[in-house]
Design a protein around this motif. Structure first.
Motif, mmCIF file in Angstrom:
data_model
loop_
_atom_site.group_PDB
_atom_site.id
_atom_site.type_symbol
_atom_site.label_atom_id
_atom_site.label_comp_id
_atom_site.label_asym_id
_atom_site.label_seq_id
_atom_site.Cartn_x
_atom_site.Cartn_y
_atom_site.Cartn_z
ATOM 1 N N THR A 134 2.969 -7.068 5.212
ATOM 2 C CA THR A 134 3.371 -7.883 4.070
ATOM 3 C C THR A 134 2.308 -8.927 3.787
ATOM 4 O O THR A 134 1.905 -9.681 4.664
ATOM 5 N N MET A 135 1.836 -8.980 2.549
ATOM 6 C CA MET A 135 0.827 -9.935 2.146
ATOM 7 C C MET A 135 1.487 -11.163 1.538
ATOM 8 O O MET A 135 2.636 -11.106 1.082
ATOM 9 N N PRO A 136 0.798 -12.298 1.457
ATOM 10 C CA PRO A 136 1.373 -13.483 0.852
ATOM 11 C C PRO A 136 1.718 -13.239 -0.606
ATOM 12 O O PRO A 136 1.032 -12.489 -1.307
ATOM 13 N N ASP A 137 2.789 -13.858 -1.084
ATOM 14 C CA ASP A 137 3.167 -13.733 -2.482
ATOM 15 C C ASP A 137 2.110 -14.361 -3.359
ATOM 16 O O ASP A 137 1.544 -15.407 -3.034
ATOM 17 N N PRO A 138 1.789 -13.757 -4.543
ATOM 18 C CA PRO A 138 0.834 -14.368 -5.449
ATOM 19 C C PRO A 138 1.406 -15.653 -6.004
ATOM 20 O O PRO A 138 2.597 -15.907 -5.950
ATOM 21 N N GLN A 139 0.533 -16.469 -6.587
ATOM 22 C CA GLN A 139 0.968 -17.746 -7.130
ATOM 23 C C GLN A 139 2.049 -17.534 -8.183
ATOM 24 O O GLN A 139 1.957 -16.660 -9.032
ATOM 25 N N ILE A 178 5.551 -2.081 -2.578
ATOM 26 C CA ILE A 178 4.695 -1.719 -3.705
ATOM 27 C C ILE A 178 3.704 -2.840 -3.984
ATOM 28 O O ILE A 178 2.507 -2.611 -4.190
ATOM 29 N N GLU A 179 4.214 -4.083 -3.989
ATOM 30 C CA GLU A 179 3.358 -5.242 -4.243
ATOM 31 C C GLU A 179 2.257 -5.355 -3.197
ATOM 32 O O GLU A 179 1.088 -5.593 -3.516
ATOM 33 N N ALA A 180 2.611 -5.189 -1.913
ATOM 34 C CA ALA A 180 1.631 -5.329 -0.836
ATOM 35 C C ALA A 180 0.501 -4.312 -0.983
ATOM 36 O O ALA A 180 -0.672 -4.642 -0.780
ATOM 37 N N SER A 189 -3.547 -5.137 -1.874
ATOM 38 C CA SER A 189 -4.636 -4.698 -1.007
ATOM 39 C C SER A 189 -5.778 -4.072 -1.797
ATOM 40 O O SER A 189 -6.890 -3.944 -1.296
ATOM 41 N N VAL A 190 -5.509 -3.699 -3.051
ATOM 42 C CA VAL A 190 -6.527 -3.056 -3.894
ATOM 43 C C VAL A 190 -7.102 -4.020 -4.926
ATOM 44 O O VAL A 190 -8.313 -4.079 -5.129
ATOM 45 N N LEU A 232 -3.500 -1.124 4.761
ATOM 46 C CA LEU A 232 -3.222 -1.716 6.063
ATOM 47 C C LEU A 232 -2.011 -1.077 6.723
ATOM 48 O O LEU A 232 -1.065 -0.673 6.046
ATOM 49 N N VAL A 233 -2.032 -1.018 8.043
ATOM 50 C CA VAL A 233 -0.921 -0.503 8.830
ATOM 51 C C VAL A 233 -0.542 -1.572 9.853
ATOM 52 O O VAL A 233 -1.413 -2.143 10.507
ATOM 53 N N ALA A 234 0.747 -1.840 9.999
ATOM 54 C CA ALA A 234 1.207 -2.822 10.965
ATOM 55 C C ALA A 234 1.224 -2.213 12.363
ATOM 56 O O ALA A 234 1.892 -1.206 12.585
ATOM 57 N N PRO A 235 0.521 -2.808 13.337
ATOM 58 C CA PRO A 235 0.470 -2.232 14.690
ATOM 59 C C PRO A 235 1.841 -2.041 15.319
ATOM 60 O O PRO A 235 2.077 -1.037 15.997
#
Length: 354
Positions: A31-36, A90-92, A96-97, A339-342
């Motif tokens: 999970t990436m940080p939410d955009p502003q 989907i957002e994450a 990443s792209v 990305l893959v979560a370990p």
């Protein structure tokens, strides 16, 4: 690092699974940080298009849309997802792209200039059948991208290239093509399907075909230690010198996996926010090599090949998780550059020691 902790070798872990039922190692996004946060509101036009106005906060709950109209579905490129795929996933993947990816309003995910995803539109069984979609598709997201087309592909090209077959009247270029390429990558990662407007071509890449993994890290494991970590004998001449490329081979025949380590100058775009990529970076490449001799005349894997791939996939996941456990700072990337979560790579009984 946890170098003094006793470990089970990869061979032992795989041997304990020989009689187990085949299963996939599920790969989850980090999970990436939410955009502003931005502000806007929306309305649904008669065509099914989401019209963005001003006002409502992005903190508003996700929207609920009516069933997708087959006519609307036919007219647009569709990313069709299983019911268990969330908007966050989907957002994450989009983030990443693309740097600018993020929600502009509930149900509208901005990808890049000239491209958005809008949804989720529920898919009834009859609509899935009309659109030729797999049964696991529960929701559709409409891809809206500036249409740019090149020359029609030749007939020989259409026979061997899936994109040429999907666009017989003119190949997409620009943001439309770039967005479609990412949607196809997402489809394999999420067990989804991509439906192309016009031709109606449905691309549903097999999630099991994503076998290989790469681990990026600023930390290096030398050849001797790496062999011991994998539970194999070091090769003659194996060295503890820092930064020397080396490989190890696990398993045999249809299950064979090659694990290699080498320094790299570039990293995938998904790692662009990591501070450690500015210094020396090493890639641990984990590749399944046992499939080449198990291809049937029609180009598909034989039963032996599929079983070997499944076992190799589990082994690769185990090795990737063990490498991360060993080096500490690292990131795992799949074949589609996501990305893959370990923590999600291994079944509970095979997790690396803390």
């Amino acid at each position: 690092m946890n170098g003094d902790v006793e470990r089970r070798s990869i061979a032992e872990r795989l041997a304990s699974k020989e009689n187990a039922e085949e299963s996939l190692v599920e790969l989850h996004v980090v999970t990436m940080p939410d955009p502003q946060s931005q502000t806007s509101s929306f309305r649904v036009a008669a065509t099914g298009e989401l019209i963005v106005d001003t006002a409502a906060s992005l903190a508003a709950p996700a929207i609920t849309l009516e069933d997708l109209d087959p006519k609307v579905g036919t007219a647009h490129h569709l990313l069709c997802l299983p019911a268990d795929v969330s908007e966050d996933e989907i957002e994450a993947l989009a983030i990443s792209v693309w740097n600018e990816a993020g929600w502009t309003s509930p149900g509208v995910l901005h990808l890049a200039e000239g491209a958005t995803l809008e949804g989720p539109w529920p898919l009834r069984a009859d609509v899935r059948e009309t659109l030729g979609l797999p049964d696991n598709c529960a929701f559709a997201w409409i891809l809206r991208a500036d249409v740019m087309r090149g020359a029609p592909p030749s007939e020989p090209t259409r026979r061997f290239d899936e994109w040429a077959a999907a666009f017989p009247e003119g190949m997409p270029v620009g943001i439309e093509y770039r967005a479609l390429l990412v949607m196809r990558r997402m489809s394999r990662r999420l067990g989804a399907a991509l439906r192309i407007a016009g031709s109606g071509t449905v691309m549903a890449p097999d999630p099991e075909s994503a076998v290989n993994l790469r681990v990026y890290s600023p930390h290096y494991i030398d050849a001797v230690r790496f062999a011991h970590l994998l539970g194999v004998e070091p090769k003659p001449g194996a060295t503890t010198e820092v930064g020397v490329p080396h490989v190890a081979v696990l398993g045999k025949d249809a299950e064979q996996v090659m694990a290699g380590v080498r320094p790299v100058d570039q990293v995938p775009r998904a790692l662009r926010w990591e501070d450690w990529i500015k210094g020396p970076v090493y890639i641990y490449e984990l590749n399944w090599t046992g499939g080449a001799t198990n291809i049937l005349p029609n180009g598909t894997l034989s039963r032996v090949g599929r079983r070997g791939r499944s076992i190799a996939r589990q082994g690769i996941a185990m090795v990737a998780a063990m490498i991360v456990d060993e080096v500490g700072r690292a990131a795992i990337i799949d074949e589609d550059d996501f990305l893959v979560a370990p923590a999600e790579l291994l079944p509970p009984e095979a997790e690396p020691h803390p």
